[in-house]
Scaffold this motif. Structure first.
Motif, PDB file in Angstrom:
ATOM      1  N   LYS A  24      79.169 130.356  50.748  1.00 46.50           N
ATOM      2  CA  LYS A  24      79.168 129.187  51.638  1.00 46.50           C
ATOM      3  C   LYS A  24      77.770 128.831  52.120  1.00 46.50           C
ATOM      4  CE  LYS A  24      83.827 129.123  53.576  1.00 46.50           C
ATOM      5  NZ  LYS A  24      84.581 128.934  54.830  1.00 46.50           N
ATOM      6  N   ASP A  79      83.237 127.927  64.625  1.00 45.32           N
ATOM      7  CA  ASP A  79      84.412 127.434  63.897  1.00 45.32           C
ATOM      8  C   ASP A  79      84.630 125.951  64.159  1.00 45.32           C
ATOM      9  OD1 ASP A  79      85.019 129.839  62.653  1.00 45.32           O
ATOM     10  OD2 ASP A  79      86.356 130.518  64.250  1.00 45.32           O
ATOM     11  N   ASN A  82      82.141 123.930  62.028  1.00 42.07           N
ATOM     12  CA  ASN A  82      82.606 123.883  60.641  1.00 42.07           C
ATOM     13  C   ASN A  82      83.863 123.024  60.512  1.00 42.07           C
ATOM     14  OD1 ASN A  82      81.008 125.818  58.695  1.00 42.07           O
ATOM     15  ND2 ASN A  82      81.103 126.900  60.650  1.00 42.07           N
ATOM     16  N   LYS A  86      80.399 120.451  59.748  1.00 41.88           N
ATOM     17  CA  LYS A  86      79.012 120.883  59.813  1.00 41.88           C
ATOM     18  C   LYS A  86      78.847 122.270  59.180  1.00 41.88           C
ATOM     19  CE  LYS A  86      77.996 117.169  62.106  1.00 41.88           C
ATOM     20  NZ  LYS A  86      77.227 116.066  61.466  1.00 41.88           N
ATOM     21  N   ASN A  87      77.623 122.587  58.803  1.00 45.86           N
ATOM     22  CA  ASN A  87      77.296 123.877  58.211  1.00 45.86           C
ATOM     23  C   ASN A  87      76.706 124.759  59.303  1.00 45.86           C
ATOM     24  OD1 ASN A  87      76.513 126.014  56.607  1.00 45.86           O
ATOM     25  ND2 ASN A  87      74.739 124.957  55.736  1.00 45.86           N
ATOM     26  N   ASN A 263      84.332 131.580  58.290  1.00 45.88           N
ATOM     27  CA  ASN A 263      82.975 131.059  58.398  1.00 45.88           C
ATOM     28  C   ASN A 263      81.980 132.207  58.549  1.00 45.88           C
ATOM     29  OD1 ASN A 263      83.658 128.232  58.309  1.00 45.88           O
ATOM     30  ND2 ASN A 263      84.552 128.509  60.351  1.00 45.88           N
ATOM     31  N   SER A 292      71.492 127.736  57.221  1.00 44.57           N
ATOM     32  CA  SER A 292      72.479 126.768  57.715  1.00 44.57           C
ATOM     33  C   SER A 292      71.796 125.693  58.542  1.00 44.57           C
ATOM     34  CB  SER A 292      73.537 127.483  58.560  1.00 44.57           C
ATOM     35  OG  SER A 292      72.949 128.004  59.736  1.00 44.57           O
TER      36      SER A 292
END
Length: 556
Positions: A24, A79, A82, A86-87, A263, A292
């Protein structure tokens, strides 16, 4: 139907292989050092010196014994970010066994906002704390060995030795001990003592080091004591720096795990904010920012401790700066600071919110002093009333601060989506004039006065005779440029935990100092705070068990 416990939720979760979590954030499987299927070490090469990610600090109002859920809200915010596309990565501290078996229990979040595998994270994890403990105690052993070896002696004055042993457990009986150091049993003795591992200077050094080279440099700068003729001795003089660094060769690498929602979460380092600097490693933070767009990190206890040290120690030494600050508050904490008892928390009481707001208000003002307008995250509990939320939101608005409710504990990322959107909006639109309140040029006493008066609200600072003598020595050693890492009760702005709310016109007392020259700070000990905590009357260890199938119970 009762809400499941944290460990029940964690054990029922579908956990993904860690290599999938790594994908990810574009980490190749070959870069992972696996610790089983669900944990991995990350190489130092993943961090950039000047990463592009945005840094979000989560802090809180003054804590209570009931727990305000700062880690839970941090994980929930990741969380939530995400969830809205969003990253984002969580970068958090590792739990200590002291609180796990003591009063607090686990420290991996709660409800549906946790990091997993929860049992592993809370119990030994990847062995980082053990490595820190061993490196610390190796230095202790070498010091005492030098005392009894005439041929290689540095002629250390035993009474001057400032280095303590450590153990990752709450054990008050080890605070002060007498040890024998005489050669061939001649009976010579000296005073010694233990700190808890999160208070070890090795922990602080690991959390502030940029790489292995910087780690070794800092390890060499650890102040040990003085020779019989008054010359300062550092760990490099004992020629043990290489061995200590070798013990830390894996501990310096960050640990990758995951949230319940799959995540990425990086856990690394674990100093307490009450007795140490209270933030995770610089390496982990920069790694997260390199991988990120958003990193959510936390600073321990209330903003008067964790956030202040985050700004004055971690950021000052690493060129990091926060892009947003979230302050966690709970209705029950506000009621506590209004003077209510736990039995009175469940009754609707809007007036108590107004009275207890003084504590959160001071934390808001403190963050604003650093040039950032915080966001208040209200951690929702079932016994809260909407009228109480409305009053708190209104009070925060009067300070120019946005407040909103997060239900991450019960709903995970979905319950923190609004908070995530608010944080993004703040980063993109609000002005950020971040600055510290003191500089290295300020003297140690000036730094202490600034923190005590500006952050705590104290009117005066007193020093015991012992502290004054130590302060003179600190000045003689040339350590005046260091930051101060205040060690005090987290329960109050003062050094007296009984002074709840927003105390005024009080004096704090510096009892003594500890020197962390390798970490680049001085530790003033306030009031009766101890760097080796004790267990409560009924420790959490009594509730923890494991069945014949290897399933653990009682962690929370």
């Amino acid at each position: 139907m009762s809400f499941p416990s944290d460990i029940e939720i964690a054990q029922q979760a579908t956990i993904k292989p860690i290599k999938e979590i790594a994908k990810k954030i574009d980490i190749h499987e070959d870069d992972l050092e696996f610790y089983g299927k669900y944990k991995a070490k990350l190489p130092l090469s993943l961090q950039k010196e000047k990463p592009n990610g945005k840094l979000i600090l989560v802090s809180a109002m003054s804590p209570t014994k009931y727990g305000e859920g700062k880690t839970t809200m941090s994980i929930g915010l990741v969380d939530g970010l995400n969830y809205i596309g969003k990253n984002a990565v969580a970068v958090l501290r590792e739990p200590s066994l002291g609180p796990v078996f003591g009063l607090k229990g686990g420290a991996a979040g709660g409800g549906y906002a946790q990091v997993i595998p929860m049992e592993d994270i809370n119990l030994h994890f990847t062995g980082d704390f053990s490595a820190i403990e061993k490196a610390n105690n190796l230095l202790s052993a070498v010091i005492d060995n030098n005392l009894q070896n005439p041929k290689y002696s540095l002629h250390i004055d035993p009474k001057s030795i400032a280095w303590k042993r450590v153990m990752d457990m709450n054990d008050r009986t080890l605070r002060q001990i007498i040890i024998g150091v005489g050669a061939k049993g001649n009976g010579a003795m000296r005073e010694d003592g233990f700190n808890i591992t999160p208070a070890s200077e090795i922990m602080a050094i690991l959390c502030l080091s940029k790489n292995l080279e910087d780690l070794k440099f800092r390890l060499g700068n650890i102040y040990i004591g003085k020779t019989l003729d008054g010359k300062a001795i550092f760990s490099r003089d004992l020629k043990v720096v290489g061995a200590m660094a070798a013990l830390l060769k894996d501990a310096i690498k960050p640990n990758l795990v995951q949230t319940l929602e799959g995540n990425p979460a990086i856990l690394h380092g674990g100093p307490f904010a009450s007795i140490a600097q209270g933030t995770n490693t610089v390496i982990a933070t920069k790694t997260g920012l390199s991988l990120s767009d958003y990193v959510v990190t936390e600073a321990g206890f209330g903003a008067d401790l964790g956030a202040e040290k985050f700004f004055h120690i971690k950021c000052a030494q690493s060129d990091l700066k926060p892009d947003a600050v979230v302050l966690v508050a709970t209705i029950r904490a506000l009621k506590h600071h209004a003077g209510l008892t736990a039995d009175e928390f469940k009754a609707e009481n809007v007036q108590s919110i107004e009275k207890g707001f003084c504590n959160l208000e001071k934390h808001i003002e403190n963050i604003q002093k650093f040039g950032i307008n915080p966001i208040v995250c209200i951690n929702a509990f079932p016994e809260d009333y909407h009228s109480e939320y409305e009053k708190l939101i209104e009070l925060c608005a009067s300070k120019g601060v946005k407040a909103l409710v997060s239900t991450a504990f019960a709903e995970g990322g979905k319950g923190s989506a609004l908070l995530a959107e608010t944080v993004i909006s703040t980063i993109e639109t609000a002005s950020n004039n971040y600055h510290t309140l003191y500089s290295p040029e300020n003297s140690i006493t000036e730094k202490i006065e600034i923190v005590a008066k500006e952050i705590y609200g104290a009117s005066n600072v007193n020093y015991t005779n012992k502290a004054q003598t130590q302060l003179n020595m600190i000045n003689e050693l040339g350590f005046n440029q260091f930051s101060v890492c205040m060690a005090k009760t987290p329960m109050s702005f003062s050094d007296d935990e009984k002074k709840i709310g927003r105390p005024t016109d009080f004096t704090i007392t510096i009892r003594e100092f500890e020197i962390s020259s390798g970490a680049g700070f001085i530790v003033p000990l306030l009031g009766d705070v101890m760097r080796m905590p004790g267990l409560p009357a009924i420790p959490n260890a009594e509730r923890i068990d494991i069945d014949n199938e290897g399933k653990i119970y009682g962690l929370s």
